[in-house]
Design an enzyme around this catalytic site. Sequence first.
Site, PDB file in Angstrom:
ATOM      1  N   ASP A 104       1.492   7.362  -0.293  1.00 42.31           N
ATOM      2  CA  ASP A 104       1.377   8.102  -1.553  1.00 42.31           C
ATOM      3  C   ASP A 104       2.004   7.315  -2.704  1.00 42.31           C
ATOM      4  OD1 ASP A 104       0.189  10.185  -0.200  1.00 42.31           O
ATOM      5  OD2 ASP A 104       2.085  11.256   0.095  1.00 42.31           O
TER       6      ASP A 104
HETATM    7  N1  URA Z   1       2.613  10.870   4.922  1.00 45.50           N
HETATM    8  C1  URA Z   1       2.757  11.335   3.666  1.00 45.50           C
HETATM    9  O1  URA Z   1       2.878  12.531   3.447  1.00 45.50           O
HETATM   10  N2  URA Z   1       2.782  10.445   2.659  1.00 45.50           N
HETATM   11  C2  URA Z   1       2.678   9.119   2.836  1.00 45.50           C
HETATM   12  O2  URA Z   1       2.716   8.373   1.870  1.00 45.50           O
HETATM   13  C3  URA Z   1       2.536   8.645   4.154  1.00 45.50           C
HETATM   14  C4  URA Z   1       2.498   9.544   5.185  1.00 45.50           C
END
Ligand code: URA
Length: 237
Positions: A104
Amino acid sequence: MERLQKAMAEAGVASRRASEKLILQGKVAVNGTIVKELGTKVGTHDEIVVNGVPIQREQHVYYLLNKPRGVISSAHDDKGRRTVVDIIHDEDIDERIYPVGRLDYDTTGILLLTNDGALANKLMHPKYEVEKTYIAKVEGIIKNDELKQLRLGVIVDGRKTKPAKSKLINVDRAKKTSLVQLTIHEGRNHQVKNMFKVVGHPVIKLHRETYGPLNLYGLQPGEFRALKPEEIQMLKK
Ligand code: URA
């Protein structure tokens, strides 16, 4: 050495099927000779010409990035935000690479980038169960049975998550937060954040420490390095 149609597909000429058709139609030459054999093997130094146009082939490259917060895990962003690929292209590396999976915008940590589409697809396929370890700072003091629920699986978007590993690292009783290590081998969207939300502990900060056999040792956020040949071999295994 790889099959001619695979080399063509990897270079973005056409899909593997369509490349096979071009070969059968006699539109493909290798080192100046028209080839109509589908099993033909080519190496990186062979010149492939399709419809009279030489194809651009790149050596496979593999980079390990410690993704900083505030960059997008894709090759392009419609809104013009900085991407993980921009970080690498800023250093005068110009291969057409892309990230293997996603982190993310606000997640930090280990991310592999490559132009090896075949390996990238395998690593992202649930069948191969690549383990990923995250460190999450979450709201509240997490209880043992909540850690156990994370391990056994929780329902996210109507589907139970696969068995995971979870371990409490630390709690901050004054701030009412917990630091938890979670290891999963699925790669659903926002999976870690969603898993913690289900057990009542929204994620405040998320960092990915390891990806399969790889770790971030020696890389500061925003730094990257090329994988060593033995690391590439480990990933391929
Ligand atoms: N899970 C998430 O919620 N965010 C990420 O960036 C990676 C795995």
